[in-house]
Design a protein around this motif. Structure first.
Motif, mmCIF file in Angstrom:
data_model
loop_
_atom_site.group_PDB
_atom_site.id
_atom_site.type_symbol
_atom_site.label_atom_id
_atom_site.label_comp_id
_atom_site.label_asym_id
_atom_site.label_seq_id
_atom_site.Cartn_x
_atom_site.Cartn_y
_atom_site.Cartn_z
ATOM 1 N N VAL A 188 0.865 -1.267 0.054
ATOM 2 C CA VAL A 188 0.131 -0.085 -0.165
ATOM 3 C C VAL A 188 1.017 1.327 0.122
ATOM 4 N N LEU A 189 1.863 1.386 0.940
ATOM 5 C CA LEU A 189 2.762 2.322 0.954
ATOM 6 C C LEU A 189 3.330 2.564 -0.562
ATOM 7 N N VAL A 190 3.922 1.538 -1.280
ATOM 8 C CA VAL A 190 4.470 1.888 -2.486
ATOM 9 C C VAL A 190 3.465 2.290 -3.552
ATOM 10 N N LEU A 191 2.349 1.978 -3.444
ATOM 11 C CA LEU A 191 1.379 2.481 -4.559
ATOM 12 C C LEU A 191 1.023 3.631 -3.892
ATOM 13 N N GLU A 192 0.787 4.000 -2.790
ATOM 14 C CA GLU A 192 0.516 5.545 -2.360
ATOM 15 C C GLU A 192 1.711 6.635 -2.778
ATOM 16 N N THR A 193 2.718 6.105 -2.807
ATOM 17 C CA THR A 193 4.053 6.862 -3.122
ATOM 18 C C THR A 193 3.948 7.218 -4.619
ATOM 19 N N ILE A 194 3.718 6.227 -5.443
ATOM 20 C CA ILE A 194 3.768 6.154 -6.743
ATOM 21 C C ILE A 194 2.472 7.056 -7.433
ATOM 22 N N THR A 195 1.397 6.921 -6.816
ATOM 23 C CA THR A 195 0.201 7.547 -7.400
ATOM 24 C C THR A 195 -0.077 9.095 -6.658
ATOM 25 N N ASP A 210 -11.378 3.326 -4.502
ATOM 26 C CA ASP A 210 -10.404 3.169 -3.627
ATOM 27 C C ASP A 210 -8.941 3.141 -4.343
ATOM 28 N N LEU A 211 -7.771 3.123 -3.470
ATOM 29 C CA LEU A 211 -6.545 3.323 -4.304
ATOM 30 C C LEU A 211 -6.248 1.850 -4.899
ATOM 31 N N LEU A 212 -6.512 0.780 -4.236
ATOM 32 C CA LEU A 212 -6.116 -0.675 -4.482
ATOM 33 C C LEU A 212 -6.895 -0.876 -5.901
ATOM 34 N N SER A 213 -8.372 -0.244 -5.952
ATOM 35 C CA SER A 213 -9.145 -0.564 -7.107
ATOM 36 C C SER A 213 -8.547 0.249 -8.189
ATOM 37 N N TYR A 214 -8.265 1.562 -7.925
ATOM 38 C CA TYR A 214 -7.904 2.431 -8.872
ATOM 39 C C TYR A 214 -6.657 1.779 -9.540
ATOM 40 N N GLY A 258 4.068 -4.029 -5.681
ATOM 41 C CA GLY A 258 3.047 -3.346 -4.882
ATOM 42 C C GLY A 258 1.867 -4.109 -4.729
ATOM 43 N N LEU A 259 1.388 -4.463 -6.211
ATOM 44 C CA LEU A 259 0.088 -5.283 -6.432
ATOM 45 C C LEU A 259 0.609 -6.866 -5.939
ATOM 46 N N LEU A 260 1.752 -7.350 -5.945
ATOM 47 C CA LEU A 260 1.874 -8.808 -5.588
ATOM 48 C C LEU A 260 1.670 -8.573 -3.833
ATOM 49 N N CYS A 261 2.081 -7.596 -3.322
ATOM 50 C CA CYS A 261 1.900 -7.318 -1.776
ATOM 51 C C CYS A 261 0.588 -7.039 -1.495
ATOM 52 N N VAL A 262 -0.490 -6.934 -2.103
ATOM 53 C CA VAL A 262 -1.586 -6.358 -1.721
ATOM 54 C C VAL A 262 -2.789 -7.427 -2.361
ATOM 55 N N GLN A 263 -2.238 -8.809 -2.681
ATOM 56 C CA GLN A 263 -3.245 -9.517 -3.414
ATOM 57 C C GLN A 263 -4.131 -10.176 -2.243
ATOM 58 N N GLU A 264 -5.411 -10.450 -2.753
ATOM 59 C CA GLU A 264 -6.398 -10.657 -1.822
ATOM 60 C C GLU A 264 -6.007 -12.137 -0.940
#
Length: 135
Positions: A22-29, A43-47, A81-87
């Motif tokens: 989440v932190l990685v994705l927040e930083t990049i976006t 939400d960020l992850l959906s985006y 980042g997406l690998l880290c937030v997988q369901e």
């Protein structure tokens, strides 16, 4: 906060990895992760997932980073980042694996699956308005 902490009240190695993603994705976006976005926002992850799925990931990069990044490096960070937030938390990498993926180009990075708490919008057949649902 990681979904498993919210549901079970305990942190784990996998919730730490989720938080890092989440932190990685927040930083990049340049966006905060929130489930309480306005009706027209996701939400960020959906985006991020929507852009990943549509092949338009470079469109979500924080504008202040313009011309200050390597496309290859940013794509790699989003991928990790997406690998880290997988369901499925069992599919998330360990932090040791994340460090290896970030530091080595000889490591094959698997494709991510849908993030946790992924929210999509669909047209309501009753009203014709967009409605959010969680997959």
């Amino acid at each position: 906060m990681a979904p498993e902490y919210a549901m079970h009240g305990q942190f784990s190695v996998k919730s730490d990895v989720f938080s890092f993603g989440v932190l990685v994705l927040e930083t990049i976006t340049g966006r905060k992760n929130s489930l309480y976005e306005s009706e027209r926002d996701q939400d960020l992850l959906s985006y991020v997932w929507r852009h990943w799925d549509e092949g338009t990931v470079l469109e979500l990069i924080e504008p202040s980073l313009e011309d200050r990044y390597s496309r290859t490096e940013v794509m790699r960070c989003i991928h990790i980042g997406l690998l880290c937030v997988q369901e499925d938390m069992e599919m998330r990498p360990t932090m040791a694996s994340v460090v290896l993926m970030l530091n080595s180009y000889s490591v094959t990075i698997p494709l991510p699956s849908k993030p946790a708490l992924f929210v999509s919008t669909i047209k309501s057949y009753k009203t014709g308005e967009d409605e959010a649902y969680t997959n």
